[in-house]
Structure formats: structure tokens, C-alpha cells
Scaffold this active site. Sequence first.
Site, PDB file in Angstrom:
ATOM      1  N   GLU B  60       0.814  -1.218   0.000  1.00 29.37           N
ATOM      2  CA  GLU B  60       0.000   0.000   0.000  1.00 29.37           C
ATOM      3  C   GLU B  60       0.845   1.264   0.000  1.00 29.37           C
ATOM      4  O   GLU B  60       0.465   2.278  -0.588  1.00 29.37           O
ATOM      5  CB  GLU B  60      -0.964  -0.007   1.187  1.00 29.37           C
ATOM      6  CG  GLU B  60      -2.168  -0.938   1.013  1.00 29.37           C
ATOM      7  CD  GLU B  60      -1.828  -2.405   1.210  1.00 29.37           C
ATOM      8  OE1 GLU B  60      -0.715  -2.703   1.692  1.00 29.37           O
ATOM      9  OE2 GLU B  60      -2.669  -3.272   0.877  1.00 29.37           O
ATOM     10  N   HIS B 127     -12.284  -5.675   8.009  1.00 30.51           N
ATOM     11  CA  HIS B 127     -12.907  -5.529   6.689  1.00 30.51           C
ATOM     12  C   HIS B 127     -14.196  -4.729   6.809  1.00 30.51           C
ATOM     13  O   HIS B 127     -15.158  -4.963   6.079  1.00 30.51           O
ATOM     14  CB  HIS B 127     -13.186  -6.898   6.059  1.00 30.51           C
ATOM     15  CG  HIS B 127     -11.950  -7.631   5.643  1.00 30.51           C
ATOM     16  ND1 HIS B 127     -11.123  -8.257   6.546  1.00 30.51           N
ATOM     17  CD2 HIS B 127     -11.364  -7.809   4.429  1.00 30.51           C
ATOM     18  CE1 HIS B 127     -10.106  -8.811   5.890  1.00 30.51           C
ATOM     19  NE2 HIS B 127     -10.228  -8.552   4.614  1.00 30.51           N
TER      20      HIS B 127
HETATM   21  C1  TPP Z   1      -1.789  -5.076   3.917  1.00 27.35           C
HETATM   22  C2  TPP Z   1      -2.820  -5.881   3.219  1.00 27.35           C
HETATM   23  N1  TPP Z   1      -3.161  -5.563   1.949  1.00 27.35           N
HETATM   24  C3  TPP Z   1      -4.105  -6.267   1.296  1.00 27.35           C
HETATM   25  C4  TPP Z   1      -4.753  -7.324   1.885  1.00 27.35           C
HETATM   26  C5  TPP Z   1      -5.850  -8.102   1.139  1.00 27.35           C
HETATM   27  N2  TPP Z   1      -5.426  -9.479   0.935  1.00 27.35           N
HETATM   28  C6  TPP Z   1      -5.820 -10.474   1.760  1.00 27.35           C
HETATM   29  S1  TPP Z   1      -5.131 -11.960   1.369  1.00 27.35           S
HETATM   30  C7  TPP Z   1      -4.338 -11.289   0.017  1.00 27.35           C
HETATM   31  C8  TPP Z   1      -3.457 -12.164  -0.825  1.00 27.35           C
HETATM   32  C9  TPP Z   1      -2.415 -12.831   0.021  1.00 27.35           C
HETATM   33  O1  TPP Z   1      -1.516 -13.545  -0.760  1.00 27.35           O
HETATM   34  P1  TPP Z   1      -0.373 -14.407  -0.101  1.00 27.35           P
HETATM   35  O2  TPP Z   1       0.377 -13.576   0.876  1.00 27.35           O
HETATM   36  O3  TPP Z   1       0.414 -15.007  -1.207  1.00 27.35           O
HETATM   37  O4  TPP Z   1      -1.123 -15.528   0.736  1.00 27.35           O
HETATM   38  P2  TPP Z   1      -2.062 -16.693   0.186  1.00 27.35           P
HETATM   39  O5  TPP Z   1      -3.450 -16.179   0.147  1.00 27.35           O
HETATM   40  O6  TPP Z   1      -1.560 -17.081  -1.166  1.00 27.35           O
HETATM   41  O7  TPP Z   1      -1.922 -17.796   1.176  1.00 27.35           O
HETATM   42  C10 TPP Z   1      -4.607  -9.937  -0.086  1.00 27.35           C
HETATM   43  C11 TPP Z   1      -4.077  -9.037  -1.136  1.00 27.35           C
HETATM   44  C12 TPP Z   1      -4.384  -7.598   3.216  1.00 27.35           C
HETATM   45  N3  TPP Z   1      -4.968  -8.589   3.901  1.00 27.35           N
HETATM   46  N4  TPP Z   1      -3.429  -6.876   3.843  1.00 27.35           N
END
Ligand code: TPP
Lengths: 326, 326, 345, 345
Positions: B60, B127
Site C-alpha cells: 500500500e 474488513h
Molecule cells: C496489507 C494488506 N493488503 C491487502 C490485503 C488483502 N489481501 C488479503 S489476502 C491477500 C493475498 C495474500 O496472498 P499471499 O500472501 O500469497 O497468501 P495466500 O493467500 O496465497 O496464502 C490480499 C491481497 C491484506 N490482507 N493486507
Amino acid sequence: MTETTYLEAIRQGIWEEMERDDRVFLIGEDIGALGGPFRVTEGMQARFGAERVIDTPISEQAIVGAAAGAAHMGLRPVCEMQFIDFIACAYDMLTNYVATARYRAGLRTPLVVRGPSGGYVRGGPFHSQNPEAAFLHTPGLKIVCPATARDAKGLIKAAIRDEDPVLFFEHKYLYRRVKEELGDGEEILTPIGQARIARGGTDLTIVTWSAMVWKALEAAERLAVEDGLSVEVLDLRSLLPLDEAAIVASVRKTSRVLVAHEDTRTGGVAGEIIARINELAFEWLDAPARRVAAHDVPLPYAPTLEDFVLPQTDDLVAACRWLATY
Amino acid sequence: MTETTYLEAIRQGIWEEMERDDRVFLIGEDIGALGGPFRVTEGMQARFGAERVIDTPISEQAIVGAAAGAAHMGLRPVCEMQFIDFIACAYDMLTNYVATARYRAGLRTPLVVRGPSGGYVRGGPFHSQNPEAAFLHTPGLKIVCPATARDAKGLIKAAIRDEDPVLFFEHKYLYRRVKEELGDGEEILTPIGQARIARGGTDLTIVTWSAMVWKALEAAERLAVEDGLSVEVLDLRSLLPLDEAAIVASVRKTSRVLVAHEDTRTGGVAGEIIARINELAFEWLDAPARRVAAHDVPLPYAPTLEDFVLPQTDDLVAACRWLATY
Amino acid sequence: MTSPQRVTPPPAGLTGVQLLDLYYWMRLTRSLEERLVSLHRQGKVVGGLFRSLGQEGDSVGSAYALDPGDILSPLIRNLGSMLVKGATPLEVLRQYMAKAASPTAGRELNIHFNDLERGFLGQVSPLGAMVPVMAGIALYFKMTRQPRVGLVYVGDGAMSTGAFHEGINFAAVQRLPLVVVCENNGYAYSTPARLQTAAERLVDKAPGYGIAGVRADGNDVVATYEVTREAVRRAREGGGVTLVELMTYRRKGHAEHDDQRYVPPGEIEAWEGNDPIDRHLARLRTEGWATEPDIAGVDARVRRELDAALAQCLDEPFPDASTALAGVYADPPAAPVEWYRRAAG
Amino acid sequence: MTSPQRVTPPPAGLTGVQLLDLYYWMRLTRSLEERLVSLHRQGKVVGGLFRSLGQEGDSVGSAYALDPGDILSPLIRNLGSMLVKGATPLEVLRQYMAKAASPTAGRELNIHFNDLERGFLGQVSPLGAMVPVMAGIALYFKMTRQPRVGLVYVGDGAMSTGAFHEGINFAAVQRLPLVVVCENNGYAYSTPARLQTAAERLVDKAPGYGIAGVRADGNDVVATYEVTREAVRRAREGGGVTLVELMTYRRKGHAEHDDQRYVPPGEIEAWEGNDPIDRHLARLRTEGWATEPDIAGVDARVRRELDAALAQCLDEPFPDASTALAGVYADPPAAPVEWYRRAAG
Ligand SMILES: Cc1ncc(C[n+]2csc(CCOP(=O)(O)OP(=O)(O)O)c2C)c(N)n1
Ligand SMILES: Cc1ncc(C[n+]2csc(CCOP(=O)(O)OP(=O)(O)O)c2C)c(N)n1
Ligand SMILES: [Mg+2]
Ligand SMILES: [Mg+2]
């Protein structure tokens, strides 16, 4: 007995708590050998060791986050932000993680985040901020802003002993300008959430905190001498929780109230206070509750500009006169 | 003619501005092939290409910082926060860098940060947030919070055209629940800083914005039917700048005012509004200006808890009755 | 339980009992999620549902490498790690359904819950935040001279956050007993790893922090166990932080509502052939670590346990609204009831 | 200007004129700072004073590698880079003294000022923030197909920030025309580099971002120029980001008030023997790139220019208070005057 400065009072408070409770430790940038840019932690690493006075990388999120983790396990971290302006970098960690931990998850997170705040020192836009408004709407945090050396000591000690996270905003303008005798051997603890009547009065109340308390006292004195007005100065000391009872008691007594703070007006803490006054003492008001605050701009560097943007004693006097004659 | 949802209105607004001005581009997480978790940017990458609809890493600070840099050079970035709660991670970048750039350094920084905000959707503490209070005390930012599909479209377009950084807080509860006819081919632009009378009235004013407007309208209707009260609902639409004139005009007309918001009470935006009312319409008040807001806790997940913590139509009705009989 | 027809030496020093145990945890994870899927379809799960289908191996294998007293912090997809560390299916079901009796009394979702005694600290949503927090827990272990280890999971996506960077760097400088497990499952929501980083391998970040780095096949539960165990040993012995990259694949969408439109055709199917449970079962069978009755016994146990948990909580109530205000602070113990909820202000 | 007794081929393809030019910029930087030191002692500098003594080589050499149209963002100690990019001593003096005529009209301190036309974007205090911002400028170059390059400086300290990590990673993924110059001067305020990172070399972070990395002697202005020039070329040709680590040393305290109590004895003295100006002068002389009159000419020019700048601004006024409220927004053009400043509210 000698007088203790505001800065030395904070230092003593931390020192005493470190001596008293070995769960207390310090974490921040340049707090060890340097003792921080203002020397608040001077001598502490030599006394307590590098494990209890931890120099970190430039990583405010890590400082606060690591403090939270350690606090969950029973330690009592005190974090320094080198200038409080950089607490903005830990905003997510403080508001989303630290503040919610107890409510969400039953996690105890007793920690203190402290640092030099405030203006009047030609620090420019990034070394002069008053960040209290940024955190006031965060349930789970406490916020304290001492104005006197006694309260600086009493509140830092209370903050360290508190079971919850406390933001301790110390005012760098007061560091060496304010001093008082602190009584040898006396244990000073200022309860969080309790305001203090800095000067009693009957005609008008100034509600304020931190460095502005001193300007309010000056204004009150001038108004007494020049206008024969009896102005009460209420030093809030804590902003979260707010001592509603003290505010209401004073306003019900004087019926005229000015809320003064150094931070910019819009969205500042005065709004909350005026809303509460409105809710709890509306019938007693003989004039609108009004605010004196900084102009709504980032704080500029040049003395002429800073002096204009920040509220001064003259402004408090003018505002009080307006209120008194309403 | 068909009705356009609040969500589709935002999408159309962005789309139109992308068509109209090739300096406009989108930047955020998963806004490309996915179109964002709520599909606000659906189809845009296919239409405008991956250079104008940029999927970023989960960063962000980088999203907002890079947008600022591009904006300095004359582009017009629109940043998506996947959920607005994560705007906390960009707090330093927004308040210290983006907001101050024009004042400090004469840098133009026209950018929009938008994202799904608000509760009533069982989203739990991370959220469901309403972050407007966190940014209200930051001179240099603008904040808009549309309640209707028309304003969602009109404000996103105005935000994109604005010369300054605008935070656009769209309410996810309204995405598909609110719709209206938007007139084919009509260019909709809602001026930033102007409130809207959502329902006229003479006995009492509810000042509010975003999803709470709809609850206020429900409450007004019930109070009309059950109590014969004529309640005015003022939809602020913009919080920074605040339409003081509209607030004051309504309060001077009705002499009773309730400020209602979804965010927690302490330190919430209502404080600022009540302080202004106090300053500008004190003499007209027949009752204290009061607030309806969420309870001062992080927003819990369970329906029973969320429903209790967030203000409901019943609460507005109760509060209005209290005010009306004061 | 170890069967007579065993043909190779035990992998990674694990006994037959332990190998079967690994199967149990993976099976429990998958079956619990399958139960949650039906509950979700029935509208009984209040919020979203996040699957770890195909990733059970890396969760279970890495958590299994910890000792009692060690503490981990999971990601949304580390249900398996939570279970290994002692979280119960009953707790998880209650969390998803926001029951009053859930560990967070309905305040937080899914696996966002903690028990520091059992050794897990639930995550918060802002990604990366748990890295500094777990560094703080490891700092506590170090300061109090306890031979305990912290383990924190991050996704290929979460590694892009500033919080991750600050946390792992601080832990590295302090040589804290922390293991950082990167679950590289190819995606962060819709974003493929190549849009998350230009690095060839995420483990290539390790030298930049001056820490050990190792990469392993996350769909091989034993390999995962083995590399994590080594990292845990290093941490416990004062060797500092290790970044462990576990290669795996997220076969389901980011959450149940995600239709995975962004996934190239055939990719998911290819990974179906690399299922961690199938692979482990094949090993148990071909290397002779378990008999068919052993395996059937585990399956039956899982079914039984889940039946019991579900039966217990399905009809439990949501929390009472009156509980909503307590516990923001130790003191005051509860937030005030807003005036509009009471008779008058 | 290039003298007849030249004995070696021109280093880094620089002409004799350019080599003398490098000397000019370094000398200008150092002399300007020395003037500021006296002004500071006389109480004419409003805020703090930050020196780059001993680091002039890395600032000047790296900025010299840019073309017109390229944009850099300095750190507090990159006065030399600002000057090379066209900021004038007059502007810098006015900034430090908060004069009305300063580029920021007294709003911001020291070298926090910009001119995107000349190609510099002043920093803000929160460290690391300029990395994402400069990535955005490089993004603009890329999107508009302009063969221009961005260069952002970070300290050994600032590299620990989340903003640095997020910014460089984003730039790497997008293959932006950005050069990230790490000025490794051994300290961040009082914190030695070993407490900032456990990595052996900061440039070891490059592979973790999938970008090129190179390290050079920052006290050799020509070497600095050479590696930066190569990184700039790569960026301009679409090769993406390079991390350039320049090894140097901060011989003065963090700011004028810092007594450097934390520095081991002898360390500063050792680095005095490695002064970038002395070294460059020695090269000019021994390799015959400049005559004594050439050098004396530069020194005189620097003195002249600084005398003139100082004479012009020393007695200039502070900004008028009435200017304090303009320009927070384009519209409204000025913040309202608070009621207590006017007759009444
Ligand atoms: C700081 C932040 N930005 C955006 C999000 C929204 N978000 C939740 S899960 C996710 C993807 C996460 O990907 P990864 O770290 O690869 O974990 P995975 O879901 O693949 O296990 C996002 C963008 C968040 N939770 N926190
Ligand atoms: C986010 C943030 N935290 C803390 C500071 C306070 N601070 C200013 S300069 C500095 C040290 C910077 O060190 P380095 O990045 O190595 O640059 P150098 O001064 O050595 O050129 C610190 C800690 C800051 N400006 N920003
Ligand atoms: Mg992933
Ligand atoms: Mg440095």
C-alpha cells in the site's frame, strides 16, 4: 533540593521503572550509546545493558510490532519514536494490531510508545507534529500528554505500569524549559485519565494539555491582571480516556469554555471535547464552546510562519475576551 | 431505462474518466484480470491495457507513493485499497507525503485513493472500517463519502478531475443494495464540498453521510408516520472540505440536530461537526447537538455483536425522539 | 503401528507412528475444510471461507517441526499448522460460525484466534504484521534465555509488505530464534508470483538479510518437516533466523467466492497430480510405513472427531449482544453503552 | 584546460574538462557547507545543519551520471547531488535561513525543495518514502515512453524501512528506469551498519528483488560516476532497476549538535586519509588532468560564487506571516484565518 526538568523527569521515571521491574525494556532508534537525540535515555544502556536498551534499525513498524509480541509474553516494552512524527509509519501496527489485541483476542499488550512531539521549535513539518488526533478514535489505546515535570514523571511511570498500550506524547519545547522540585524519594504516579486544575477560576475555563497549558496559564494571569477575569485552566493530562467529569465540573462552574490545542483545528481533539461538553453541560453554557488551535496547514519552518500558524498566548487572551463578553 | 447500482456507478465513473483523459490510470492489488474483489474495475484491464490498469504487489505504501510520483509529473492515478482498512498501511505516505506536497513544495498531486469501506456485512474488525476520522485532521487531503449511485458516479469523476488528493470512501454495503436511474449520456459531476438535502424537514436535522444516510431516511420516514415529526436529512457527501454553510442553514432552520455516523464515537467526525455547529449556530440550538455513532470497540464479527455495536435505524429514531422532546 | 513390510530407513528420522501422524493432521485439515464448505453452502459460516486444498503438506510438515513451547503464527491457509499446534476442530468450527463459545466469543473470524500456551498466535488481516510481532515473541525467548522458537508464515504476496521487511530484518540483526516460512503457492489472490517479485526465488531474499535460506517442496510433508526442523534447530541453538521457502500451489480460489478466472487453463489440473496427501499416502504404502487398516483407522478417527465437533456446536447460539462492550481495556473493563441504547442521555 | 603532461587514458571516458568539473562540484559542496557552519554558529541557520563532509564524492559522482531530463531525489547529505542537478548555493542558503525568497518560501528546511524541470525532487523526513515516489516518477517515464531515468538515494539506515522495500520491489517488478543508490556511510545517526542489517553487504539485497546490484568506492568520485553511469544506461535501455551501493563514511556527526560519542576512537581519523576531494585532486595532479592554475581557478570561482550568494541573501527577510495560509489546496486557495486572529468569530 534541586529542580528537575521535564526531560529529566521522564528519564527518572523510566529509570525507576527499569530498576523496579525487570520486565521493562526499551526499544528504539539510537537510544543506546547516544541516549536518543534529546538524551532522554542517557546512560540507560550503560546501566541496564544492550538487551534491555535495544538499538533498532530504522523500522517503526518493527519497533512497535516487536514490542507488542514481547508484551503478549509478559514483558513491558517502552518504544521510542525518534520524533513522534514517525509514529505515522507504525499507524497500521498501532491501530489495527496493538489497539485491538485485547478485545479481539484477549491478548494483554502493555506497552508504551513515547517520543518528542510538538512545535514552537522551528522543526518544520516533520519534526513538530502533535499526533493525538490521529489516535483518539482508536478504542484500545490510551493517550497521555504531560505538561509539567511532575506529571511527565508520574505519567510515564503510570504508563509503564498500565495493563494496556499507552501513547505518551512528551513535548520537546518543554524538555528543558519546564522544571520543578520533585521531592526526594517520593514515588510519583499520576493516574491516567485524571485531569488537573492547573489554575482555579470562576469566570471561564480553558481546557487544554501539554505545552499549551503554559500559554493558558500566561493568558489567565494576564486576564486576571488586565481584565479582572478569573480563568480556570484545566490540564487534561490524559486524552484517552478523557476526564469528562472534570471538564463538565469546570464548565458547569464557569459556563464559558475555550478548548485550546496546538494541533490544527479541523479534526483535532477539541472537536471531541466540545461535543462532550455539548452533551453533558449544554444547559450551563452561556456562550458557545470555542476552540483555539493551529491554522489548518502543515507546520512551516520559518519563525514568522510558525509563530503565525501555531496558537500563541495573545490568541488565547483574545479568545477569552471574546468569550467573556459574549 | 435501467437502474444503475452504486457499484456500477463507480465503475462507470472511472471508465468514463479513463476514456476521456488518458492521463488517468489505475493502480492497486488484483484490479486487473480479477477486477478487484468486488469487480469495481471489471473489464478495465481488457479495455485499457495492463499499463493503465496496474496490478501491484501487496504494498500500500508503494501504491500511494508511486501514484504521488506519477501525479507530480502530470498523470492522474486512481489507487485501490483492496479493503479500505489497509489504507492504514499507507498512513505515513498519505499524511506526511501526499497531503503536504503542495503546501511544502508546490507539487501538484492529483490522485484518488478509493476502496470498499464500512460495516453491516459481517466483515469483522479488519474488513469493516470507516477511516474518515483518521484523515480528517490532515490539511491537504479531501475526503468524500457518497451515499447514492448518482453521487458515487459524480464524486468519483469529480475526485479524478480534482487538482488535489482525494480519499474516496465507497461503502461496500451499498454496492449492490442501492441503485437508481442515471440518465443516458448525461455527464454526472458532483462538486466536492457540497452537501445535499436528502429529505427536507423543519423539526430536526440529521447530519450524516454514506450508508447512514439510508438509515436516517428510514428513521425520518418512521418519525413522520409515527410521531408527525418533520426530519431533515442532510447528506454531507464530502467531509473535507465540510459544507459548513449547509449544516448551519439546516440547524438554524430546525434548531435541533443529530449527527450520525457509523464509525466509533470518540474521536469520530461528529465531534468536528458538533464543534462547528456550536461555533456557528449556538444561538439557534434548542437542544444539545447530539451524536449517534458506533460503540467504542473494534467491530466484532458475529451478527449479534455487529448489530449491537453499529448504529441502527431504531437508534436514530430513539435519539431523534429524545431530541424532539428535549 | 509401523508395519513389518517396511523397506527403507525412516525419512527425516521420523518414526512410523509420526509418519502416520502427519497423515492424520493432513487428513483432518482437509476433511475439516470440506465440512466447512458444506456449512458455507448452507449459510452457516458467517464470513468468507479460505481453503488450503493442496497446501496441507506445508502447513502440517512445518508445524510438526516445532516443539511444545514453541509458538507459531499462521496465515489464513495454515489451518493445518493450527491443528498440529493444538487448536481443535471444534474451536475452528465455532470461529467460522461466530458462536458465543468460540475462542474469541464471536469477535474474530476463522482461524484468527490464539492460545500462547498451546503455541499459536492468530494473525490479523493486514498482511506482514505478524512478522514483527513474532519477532517480538522470539525476542522474549532470547531475553529470558528460554530455548524456544517462533515460527511465522508469510505468503508470496505478504513478502511484498513493509511490515515483513522490517520484521525479518530486525529479527536478523538481533539473531532471534525465529523461522520465517514463506508459503509460495503461486498466487496472492489473483496476482501471480511474477507480479509480486522480480526475484527468481523468494529465498534469494535471505542473503540480503544476512540469514540462512532454504527452499523445499511444500507438497512433500516430510521434506517440509525436514527443512523446517533444521531451521528450528538452528534458531534454538542461537543461529538466528532462517527463511524457508516452501513451494506449493493454491488449488482453490482465494476464498470460496473466487472463480479463479485468472488462472491459466490446465494449471490447477497439473497440480492435482501433486497432491500432498496422495503423495504421503503413496509413501506410507510403498515404503511400508502403514497398513491399509492403519490408514482406514485414521480416516475413521477424523470422521468421528469431526462428527462430534459438529454435533456439539451446530446449534450453539451467537454471542449475546450484551457481551459486545467488554474487554477493550483491562480498565475500564467495558466501553459505555451509547446513550441512544438507553432510556435517554 | 586538459594539460599536456597527461599520462593515462581518461578514466571512465571522462574528459579533462569533466574531471575538473567533478572537482568543482565537490569543492562547491564542501565550501558551501563550511559557510553554513559559520552561519549556524552565528545563529543564522534556523534549524539543524547536516554535513556531508567526506561524502561529496558519492553525491557528485552519482548525480553527474545523469542526463538532463533525468530526475533524482536526494537524502539530507546529498547536497552535492542537488548542486550538480542545478540547485544553486543561493537557494540552499535561503532554505537553511528560512528566507521569504527561498524555493519553499520558508516552509521547508535545508535541501527539502524541488524543481522537476531541473531534475530534483526534495525529500521528506520520513525515511524511505522517496523510494516509492521516485518509482512513480520512473513509472511516468515508462508509461510515456520517455527515455528518462529516476535516481533515488537511500542510506544504510533508510534501507531498513518498509517504504524502501515496497518501493524498490514495485519498481523491480515493473522494470522501471530507476537507480537506487545506497550511500553506505557506516552509520545511521549513532547506529552502526551492523545494527541496521545482518547482511554482509547491502548490495546483497539486489538478488532478492531480482535486480542488478553493484558496489563501488564512494570516495572515488570517478568510480562512483562509472558504476552509476552504467546503472543509468541499463535503466534507460529498459533493463530495469539497479541497486548501487557506494561505500563511504560520515565524518561529521548526524547533525551539527551530535558529538559522535558513539564512534570508536581513530575511526574518523582513518577516514580523513581517504578524503574524496584529496583523492580526486591527487588524480588530477598525478595523471595530469589539471594544472595548478586550473585548480586554483576552480577554488576562486567557488569562493566568488559563494560570496555573491551570501551577499545577496544574508539580510533578506523571513517570509511574511500573511503568506502562511496559501496553497494547501489548489481550491480553496488558502486556509481560513482562525477566528481568534480576527476581530471576533
Ligand atoms: C496489507 C494488506 N493488503 C491487502 C490485503 C488483502 N489481501 C488479503 S489476502 C491477500 C493475498 C495474500 O496472498 P499471499 O500472501 O500469497 O497468501 P495466500 O493467500 O496465497 O496464502 C490480499 C491481497 C491484506 N490482507 N493486507
Ligand atoms: C521513518 C523515520 N524514522 C526515523 C527518522 C529519524 N532519522 C533521521 S535521519 C536518521 C538516520 C539516517 O541514517 P541513514 O539512512 O544511514 O542516512 P545518513 O544520515 O547516514 O545519510 C534517522 C534515524 C526518520 N527521519 N524517518
Ligand atoms: Mg500466495
Ligand atoms: Mg548512513
